[in-house]
Scaffold this active site. Structure first.
Site, PDB file in Angstrom:
ATOM      1  N   ASP A 148       1.331   5.081   1.948  1.00 51.37           N
ATOM      2  CA  ASP A 148       0.928   5.916   3.087  1.00 51.37           C
ATOM      3  C   ASP A 148       1.436   7.345   2.885  1.00 51.37           C
ATOM      4  O   ASP A 148       2.602   7.549   2.522  1.00 51.37           O
ATOM      5  CB  ASP A 148       1.500   5.371   4.396  1.00 51.37           C
ATOM      6  CG  ASP A 148       1.088   3.934   4.655  1.00 51.37           C
ATOM      7  OD1 ASP A 148      -0.062   3.584   4.339  1.00 51.37           O
ATOM      8  OD2 ASP A 148       1.918   3.158   5.170  1.00 51.37           O
TER       9      ASP A 148
ATOM     10  N   ASP B 172       0.852  -1.183   0.000  1.00 50.28           N
ATOM     11  CA  ASP B 172       0.000   0.000   0.000  1.00 50.28           C
ATOM     12  C   ASP B 172       0.891   1.238   0.000  1.00 50.28           C
ATOM     13  O   ASP B 172       2.123   1.131  -0.019  1.00 50.28           O
ATOM     14  CB  ASP B 172      -0.955   0.003   1.204  1.00 50.28           C
ATOM     15  CG  ASP B 172      -0.218   0.098   2.535  1.00 50.28           C
ATOM     16  OD1 ASP B 172       1.029   0.166   2.552  1.00 50.28           O
ATOM     17  OD2 ASP B 172      -0.891   0.113   3.589  1.00 50.28           O
TER      18      ASP B 172
ATOM     19  N   ASP C  52      -3.439   5.096   2.347  1.00 53.72           N
ATOM     20  CA  ASP C  52      -3.814   5.660   3.643  1.00 53.72           C
ATOM     21  C   ASP C  52      -3.358   7.115   3.710  1.00 53.72           C
ATOM     22  O   ASP C  52      -2.190   7.420   3.423  1.00 53.72           O
ATOM     23  CB  ASP C  52      -3.163   4.880   4.794  1.00 53.72           C
ATOM     24  CG  ASP C  52      -3.751   3.489   4.955  1.00 53.72           C
ATOM     25  OD1 ASP C  52      -4.818   3.226   4.370  1.00 53.72           O
ATOM     26  OD2 ASP C  52      -3.151   2.669   5.674  1.00 53.72           O
TER      27      ASP C  52
END
Length: 509
Positions: free
Chosen positions: A335, A333, A433
Site C-alpha cells: 500500500d 500486498d 493499492d
C-alpha cells in the site's frame, strides 16, 4: 451350514477379563490394584498401547473411570490438573474420598518392567498442592488495543493463530460480531509480555469472552483446540478460503458458488461462471498473488511508483503504509499513500500516475475510483468506518525479477499463462493499492492506512466511547464542541485523543 454355538462364560472366566479387551482372557495377578490411565496429554494411541501392555502383564487396567480405581496414572499433568479433571467426572467426589493415588507414568513403566506394582516413592507421586493465588503470575492490560503496545514478538502464537482462524471463519460466514470478538481476544494474547500457562493468569483481562477462554483452555490443556482443528478440516472453510482468495471475490459470491457446487479453482474454471474484470485477473494470477511479498519487492515497487508520481508532480511524495510500515518482513500486498505538499495539487494526480504506469507496462489490472469525501459543517454524516473515500487505484502490478538475465530463459510468458516451468518467468504479479490524500488530511490517512485493522477499529471505538469524537482516515470531529480538530502528524492525533503515542511498530494488534 450350522452356526457354532457360543461357549458359556463362567463367572471365574469373566473375573479374569477387563473392559478393555473382552475377547482376550487376562488373569488378574494383583486384585488389590486397579489402574486407570488418563488420556489427557498422554494421547489416545499411547494410552491404548500402555493399557494393552498392562493387561498382558496381569494388571487390572480400566478403560472407563470408576470408583474402583486405586491408582490413576497420568503423563505431563500436575496433581491439581488431575484433581480438576476428577471433579468434572460424575464419580469424581467418590474417587477423591477413596484417595486414589495420583501417579506419574514413570511408576507405571517401572512396574511393567518389574512385572509387578513397584513401591510408590515420592518421585512417583504427582504434586497435588495447588499453587497459592499469590504465586500465579497474572497479567494486566488496558481495555483498548490502542492503549497497548503490540510488537511482532508474540509469546502466544499457537493460541493467537487458533483464535485468528476462528475469527476468519466467522468473517467468511458473515458473522462479523463473532469475528471481532475472536480478533479482540487474539489481540490481548499478542500484547502479553510472556507465554500463558494457565487460564487463571487471564482473569480480569479485557476482551476475553467465555468462548475464547474455552478455546484457550483447550489449547493449554491438550496442545490443540478440537473446535479449531474441526474448522480447519471443514470442507466449507477450505472452499471459502480458496474462493475468497481470488482478488475481487467476497464472502457472498464465494457462498453462492459453493451452493452451486464450486469448491476449488478447477471447478470454477470449468463452471462457465461469468467473472468481472477483477475476478478474472485474480483467477489468472492466483498463484502469484498468494506468494508472500518480500520487503525487497515492496521497496522495488516503491521506487517505480515514486518515478511515476514524480513524473506527474515533482513535489509529490509517497509513503509505504500497511504491514510493512509496522515492520513486517512480508505481506500479501503493498500500500502506498501519495500526497503533495501544496493543497490542491493532488487533484488530477492519480490519472497521470496510472497512465505512466500503464505506458511502462507495469499494470496487469487496475481500477480507479474518485475521491467522494465532503467535509460537512454538521460533522460526519455517518458512523465511523474503516472504509475511507479517498481517490484510489486497486491494481495488480507486474514486477520484473531482476535476478534473471534478459533473454536467458527464452520467450517471456504472457500475463495469466500457465507456464510449465514458472521459476523461469522473469516477472511476478503483486497486489498494489495507491491512495491519494490532500496534505490537510495526510496525518489521518497515514494513521488509518498503517493499521493494524483491529488497532484502527479500537482507535475509533476509543474516540467514540471515551472522548465523544468521530475519527476516520479523513478527519477527527469533536461532537461536544461541534467542530473538526486539525492535526499535521500522527502524534498530534494521539494527543487530541488523550492517548500516549504508539509507534507504527507497536500497532500489530
Amino acid at each position: 451350514m450350522v452356526p457354532l454355538k457360543r461357549r458359556k462364560v463362567s463367572a471365574s472366566d469373566s473375573a479374569g477379563k477387563t473392559g478393555n479387551n473382552p475377547g482376550e482372557k487376562t488373569p488378574t495377578r494383583f486384585p488389590g490394584v486397579v489402574l486407570f490411565l488418563l488420556e489427557k496429554k498422554m494421547g489416545a494411541s499411547r494410552r491404548a498401547f500402555l493399557s494393552q501392555l498392562g493387561l498382558k502383564k496381569g494388571f487390572q487396567v480400566e478403560d472407563v473411570f470408576s470408583e474402583r480405581v486405586t491408582h490413576i496414572v497420568s503423563e505431563n499433568n500436575s496433581g491439581h490438573e488431575v484433581r480438576t479433571w476428577l471433579n468434572s467426572q460424575d464419580v469424581g467426589r467418590a474417587a477423591t474420598a477413596a484417595a486414589a493415588r495420583l501417579l506419574d507414568v514413570s511408576w507405571y513403566t517401572e512396574s511393567m518392567r518389574a512385572g509387578r506394582p513397584v513401591d510408590v516413592l515420592d518421585r512417583h507421586k504427582l504434586q497435588e498442592q495447588q499453587a497459592d493465588e499469590a504465586d500465579v503470575v497474572s497479567f494486566s492490560l488496558p481495555s483498548y488495543a490502542c492503549q497497548r503496545r503490540t510488537t511482532l514478538d508474540n509469546h502466544n502464537a499457537a493460541i493467537t493463530d487458533a483464535l485468528s482462524l476462528l475469527a476468519e471463519n466467522a468473517e467468511l460466514s458473515e458473522d462479523d460480531g463473532r469475528g471481532v470478538a475472536f480478533r479482540r481476544a487474539a489481540a490481548v494474547l499478542k500484547a502479553l509480555p510472556a507465554a500463558v500457562t494457565s487460564t487463571r493468569q487471564l482473569r480480569g483481562l479485557p476482551g476475553l469472552g467465555e468462548h475464547s477462554l474455552r478455546v484457550i483452555g483447550d489449547i493449554l490443556e491438550n496442545g490443540a483446540s478440537t473446535e479449531v482443528e474441526s474448522t480447519r478440516r471443514s470442507e466449507r472453510y477450505k472452499a471459502l478460503k480458496i474462493l475468497t482468495g481470488i482478488f475481487g471475490v467476497g464472502a457472498k459470491t464465494a457462498d453462492r458458488w459453493i451452493r452451486d457446487g464450486i469448491h476449488d479453482l478447477q471447478r470454477l474454471r470449468e463452471s462457465g461462471q461469468t467473472l468481472n474484470r477483477a475476478q478474472q485477473a485474480g483467477l489468472d494470477h492466483y498463484d502469484d498473488l498468494h506468494q508472500p511479498v518480500t520487503r525487497a519487492e515492496a521497496d522495488a515497487i516503491g521506487e517505480i511508483v515514486q518515478r511515476a508520481v514524480t513524473s506527474a508532480s515533482p513535489g509529490a511524495r509517497i509513503t509505504m503504509t500497511g504491514g510493512f510500515r509496522r515492520g513486517k518482513p512480508t505481506g500479501h500486498d503493498v500500500d502506498f499513500l501519495i500526497t503533495d505538499p501544496e493543497e490542491g495539487n493532488e487533484e488530477g494526480l492519480m490519472p497521470k500516475v496510472v497512465s505512466w504506469l500503464e505506458s511502462q507496462g507495469f499494470l496487469l489490472y487496475q481500477k480507479t475510483s474518485r475521491n467522494s469525501y465532503l467535509e460537512s459543517n454538521e460533522g460526519p454524516g455517518r458512523p465511523s468506518s474503516n472504509m475511507d473515500r479517498f481517490e484510489r487505484c486497486l491494481s495488480i502490478f507486474k514486477l520484473t525479477r531482476k535476478e534473471h538475465r534478459a533473454g536467458a530463459d527464452g520467450p517471456e510468458p504472457g500475463p495469466g499463462s500457465q507456464a510449465e516451468n514458472p521459476p523461469t518467468r522473469r516477472w511476478r504479479a503483486v497486489r498494489v493499492d495507491l491512495v491519494v490524500s490532500p496534505v490537510s488530511q495526510f496525518a489521518f490517512a497515514l494513521l488509518g492506512w498503517t493499521g493494524s485493522k483491529l488497532f484502527e477499529r479500537e482507535l475509533r471505538r476509543w474516540a467514540g466511547h471515551e472522548k465523544a469524537m468521530s475519527l476516520s482516515s479523513h478527519a477527527l470531529y469533536d461532537n461536544k464542541q461541534s467542530r473538526y480538530l486539525r492535526a499535521s502528524s500522527e502524534e498530534e492525533i494521539f494527543h487530541l485523543l488523550g492517548l500516549e503515542f504508539v509507534a507504527p511498530s507497536e500497532r500489530n494488534a
